[in-house]
Design a protein around this motif. Structure first.
Motif, PDB file in Angstrom:
ATOM      1  N   THR A 194      -7.396   6.960   5.425  1.00  0.00           N
ATOM      2  CA  THR A 194      -8.376   5.948   5.024  1.00  0.00           C
ATOM      3  C   THR A 194      -7.686   4.774   4.344  1.00  0.00           C
ATOM      4  OG1 THR A 194     -10.087   7.640   4.769  1.00  0.00           O
ATOM      5  CG2 THR A 194     -10.456   5.535   3.666  1.00  0.00           C
ATOM      6  N   VAL A 195      -6.697   5.057   3.501  1.00  0.00           N
ATOM      7  CA  VAL A 195      -5.943   3.978   2.860  1.00  0.00           C
ATOM      8  C   VAL A 195      -5.219   3.145   3.922  1.00  0.00           C
ATOM      9  CG1 VAL A 195      -4.075   3.428   1.260  1.00  0.00           C
ATOM     10  CG2 VAL A 195      -5.684   5.254   0.704  1.00  0.00           C
ATOM     11  N   GLN A 196      -4.611   3.803   4.885  1.00  0.00           N
ATOM     12  CA  GLN A 196      -3.932   3.067   5.944  1.00  0.00           C
ATOM     13  C   GLN A 196      -4.917   2.225   6.761  1.00  0.00           C
ATOM     14  OE1 GLN A 196      -1.294   5.325   8.433  1.00  0.00           O
ATOM     15  NE2 GLN A 196      -0.665   3.525   9.617  1.00  0.00           N
ATOM     16  N   LEU A 229      -2.751  -1.317  -2.934  1.00  0.00           N
ATOM     17  CA  LEU A 229      -3.800  -0.532  -2.292  1.00  0.00           C
ATOM     18  C   LEU A 229      -3.341   0.919  -2.232  1.00  0.00           C
ATOM     19  CD1 LEU A 229      -6.392  -0.254  -0.448  1.00  0.00           C
ATOM     20  CD2 LEU A 229      -4.888  -0.835   1.471  1.00  0.00           C
ATOM     21  N   LEU A 230      -4.155   1.839  -2.742  1.00  0.00           N
ATOM     22  CA  LEU A 230      -3.759   3.240  -2.820  1.00  0.00           C
ATOM     23  C   LEU A 230      -4.995   4.130  -2.906  1.00  0.00           C
ATOM     24  CD1 LEU A 230      -2.394   4.060  -6.416  1.00  0.00           C
ATOM     25  CD2 LEU A 230      -3.745   2.016  -5.886  1.00  0.00           C
ATOM     26  N   PRO A 231      -4.850   5.451  -2.847  1.00  0.00           N
ATOM     27  CA  PRO A 231      -6.020   6.317  -2.985  1.00  0.00           C
ATOM     28  C   PRO A 231      -6.654   6.209  -4.375  1.00  0.00           C
ATOM     29  CG  PRO A 231      -4.143   7.525  -2.066  1.00  0.00           C
ATOM     30  CD  PRO A 231      -3.611   6.221  -2.568  1.00  0.00           C
ATOM     31  N   SER A 289     -12.669   0.784  -7.211  1.00  0.00           N
ATOM     32  CA  SER A 289     -12.870   1.840  -6.216  1.00  0.00           C
ATOM     33  C   SER A 289     -14.004   1.445  -5.289  1.00  0.00           C
ATOM     34  CB  SER A 289     -13.210   3.165  -6.922  1.00  0.00           C
ATOM     35  OG  SER A 289     -13.639   4.144  -5.992  1.00  0.00           O
ATOM     36  N   VAL A 323       0.589   5.926  -0.478  1.00  0.00           N
ATOM     37  CA  VAL A 323      -0.239   7.128  -0.606  1.00  0.00           C
ATOM     38  C   VAL A 323       0.424   8.187  -1.483  1.00  0.00           C
ATOM     39  CG1 VAL A 323      -1.468   6.802   1.567  1.00  0.00           C
ATOM     40  CG2 VAL A 323       0.687   8.072   1.558  1.00  0.00           C
ATOM     41  N   TRP A 370       0.833  -1.194   0.000  1.00  0.00           N
ATOM     42  CA  TRP A 370       0.000   0.000   0.000  1.00  0.00           C
ATOM     43  C   TRP A 370       0.869   1.247   0.000  1.00  0.00           C
ATOM     44  CZ3 TRP A 370      -0.553   3.653   4.068  1.00  0.00           C
ATOM     45  CH2 TRP A 370       0.087   3.310   5.277  1.00  0.00           C
ATOM     46  N   VAL A 384     -11.021   3.860  -1.341  1.00  0.00           N
ATOM     47  CA  VAL A 384      -9.693   3.296  -1.590  1.00  0.00           C
ATOM     48  C   VAL A 384      -9.728   2.577  -2.928  1.00  0.00           C
ATOM     49  CG1 VAL A 384      -9.135   3.070   0.849  1.00  0.00           C
ATOM     50  CG2 VAL A 384     -10.204   1.144  -0.345  1.00  0.00           C
ATOM     51  N   GLN A 385      -8.555   2.429  -3.517  1.00  0.00           N
ATOM     52  CA  GLN A 385      -8.416   1.783  -4.822  1.00  0.00           C
ATOM     53  C   GLN A 385      -7.590   0.511  -4.683  1.00  0.00           C
ATOM     54  OE1 GLN A 385      -7.122   3.065  -9.392  1.00  0.00           O
ATOM     55  NE2 GLN A 385      -6.337   4.241  -7.670  1.00  0.00           N
ATOM     56  N   THR A 431      -3.550   9.306  -9.196  1.00  0.00           N
ATOM     57  CA  THR A 431      -3.481   7.944  -8.659  1.00  0.00           C
ATOM     58  C   THR A 431      -4.322   6.942  -9.457  1.00  0.00           C
ATOM     59  OG1 THR A 431      -5.133   8.708  -7.058  1.00  0.00           O
ATOM     60  CG2 THR A 431      -2.869   8.539  -6.292  1.00  0.00           C
TER      61      THR A 431
END
Length: 468
Positions: free
Chosen positions: A280-282, A378-380, A422, A266, A264, A436-437, A409
């Motif tokens: 949120t990603v974390q 996993l990323l924004p 998403s 950001v 993951w 999150v994506q 992103t």
């Protein structure tokens, strides 16, 4: 029952219809009534499909006769106004195409109809699908159902707003750089951009540059995305990019064989991200780790070697402008400001175009290397939550960025064709959805959908709807 239907997902509506707890007519009528009630404030729906109620009544009669029914029998769905729909206007958000009525359905539309879906309406978009906000000179601006002063994103903002507001349980959208995933993130619904070519672009405009365009579903649940994907994927004999059999999947053969490997990030060269989006990603990474997944904070060197957003801009400028010129010649005064801006962007030199092409090849190599070691990234989805209308720039962590940075992103996976999804997993301090994506290796759709389904059960914001 009507209130239940407008917040139920497509799979749930289909089940209610199969079990005779609701009729096809009731399902369609409930959504039509809700459109009449809330669309004047949102302007997400631009055209109602004539005959939806008649089609629903025929679907009820088919059930009464004991005829064959598809997995979406009687379920209403909506379609972005860039898809051809037989007998229903497809105007592409432009006065240039005002009143245009196709004779045939786009392949994706036909496949949902074949599964029993009932076309309910067409949804708004920026002119020609080319901007991050949904506004145009023909059908006007769409508002975000969570805050009418904010955008539902673009270019599939009408579709995302319609689903979030309960006007549709399932929709078809397109994605050139952000347009399936970003609007879904802005309005708190789910969306999926499969591997490039999985879903044919036949009957969808614009077709150029088609190597970066994707078709994907939007829905209220991950299970609906999975169902729609299974119905939509596969060659149609007309789109030269749609060649891989729908049964082929490069995902995990069995997720139980070993822990899921998730990286993951950001930033990692993609630019600054709003702190609430990063948190949120974390939180999603921590939730996956609690399930036993092998999760680590990563960087992707390929993102840092060359800005994917800059590469996309250079390549698109070279390819889009000629397509715009052919369509708009003699109609320049009818163009909306954003598409007029694209049409007048400085040309990319041939040398820069070739260098950008080579950089994209290195980006593909870099993601291949990453997904050799990881199952998922996993990323924004977007670098900020839904923004105010007519955004020109914004500031994150002291850095001022142009409006298009919200797509930094998402655009890498349009350049490479990798699948990405998403889904909402948080809420900003001012009440806006944060998503999150999930991205994976080419043709590894099953890995994304399996993990998204798992994350959905862990989401802290399930079953929330805007108050309209």
């Amino acid at each position: 029952m009507a209130d239940e239907l407008i917040h139920c997902d497509a799979s749930g509506i289909a089940e209610l219809i199969r079990n005779r707890k609701v009729s096809c007519t009731e399902a369609v009528q409930a959504h039509l009534d809700h459109i009449a009630a809330v669309n004047p404030r949102l302007n997400a729906i631009v055209t109602l499909a004539d005959g939806a109620l008649e089609t629903a009544k025929a679907a009820d009669e088919e059930m009464d006769r004991g005829g064959e029914t598809g997995p979406l029998h009687g379920v209403p769905f909506t379609v972005k106004d860039s898809f051809d729909t037989a007998g229903v206007p497809t105007q592409r958000g432009s006065p240039i195409f005002a009143g245009r009525v196709p004779d045939t359905d786009a392949t994706a539309v036909a496949r949902i109809k074949q599964a029993g879906g009932i076309l309910l309406a067409k949804t708004n978009l920026p002119e020609f699908s080319y901007w991050i906000e949904t506004d145009n000179l023909l059908t006007g601006r769409t508002n975000n159902p969570w805050d009418l002063n904010r955008s539902p994103g673009g270019s599939s903002g009408g579709e995302s707003a319609a689903i979030a507001a309960g006007m549709s349980p399932l929709g078809l959208a397109t994605d050139l750089s952000i347009s399936v995933r970003g609007p879904a993130a802005d309005t708190g619904v789910s969306s999926f951009k499969p591997t490039h070519g999985r879903i044919p672009m036949t009957g969808v405009w614009p077709r150029e540059p088609r190597r970066n365009w994707h078709v994907g579903p939007m829905a209220r649940s991950v299970r609906d995305l999975a169902l729609a994907y299974r119905l939509l994927a596969g060659p149609d004999g007309a789109d030269g990019f749609a060649t891989v059999p729908p049964t082929f999947d490069a995902g995990l053969a069995s997720p139980a064989d070993r822990p899921l490997r998730v990286g993951w990030l950001v930033d990692s060269g993609l630019g600054p991200t709003d702190p609430e989006v990063a948190a949120t990603v974390q939180a999603a990474a921590d939730a996956l780790q609690e399930t036993g997944a092998q999760v680590e904070f990563v960087s992707v060197p390929a993102f840092e070697q060359a800005s994917p957003l800059e590469l996309w801009t250079k390549l698109s400028t070279m390819e889009v402008k000629p397509a715009f010129a052919r369509v708009t010649a003699g109609h320049e005064e009818q163009m909306f400001s954003y598409s007029a801006f694209v049409a007048t962007m400085p040309d990319t030199s041939m040398e820069d175009f070739v260098l950008a092409e080579q950089a994209v090849e290195r980006l593909r190599d870099g993601l291949a290397a990453f997904f050799h070691q990881h199952d998922l990234l996993l990323l924004p989805v977007t670098t900020i939550p839904a923004h105010r209308h007519q955004l020109e720039e914004f500031t994150v962590d002291g850095r001022t960025m142009g409006a298009f940075h919200v797509s930094s992103t998402t655009v890498p996976f349009n350049l490479t064709g990798n699948p990405a999804l998403s889904m909402r997993f948080g809420t900003s301090s001012d009440g806006m959805p944060i998503a999150v994506q999930l991205a994976a290796n080419l043709y590894a759709e099953s890995t994304i959908l399996h993990t998204a389904s798992l994350l959905e059960t862990l989401s802290p914001v399930r079953d929330r709807h805007p108050d309209l």
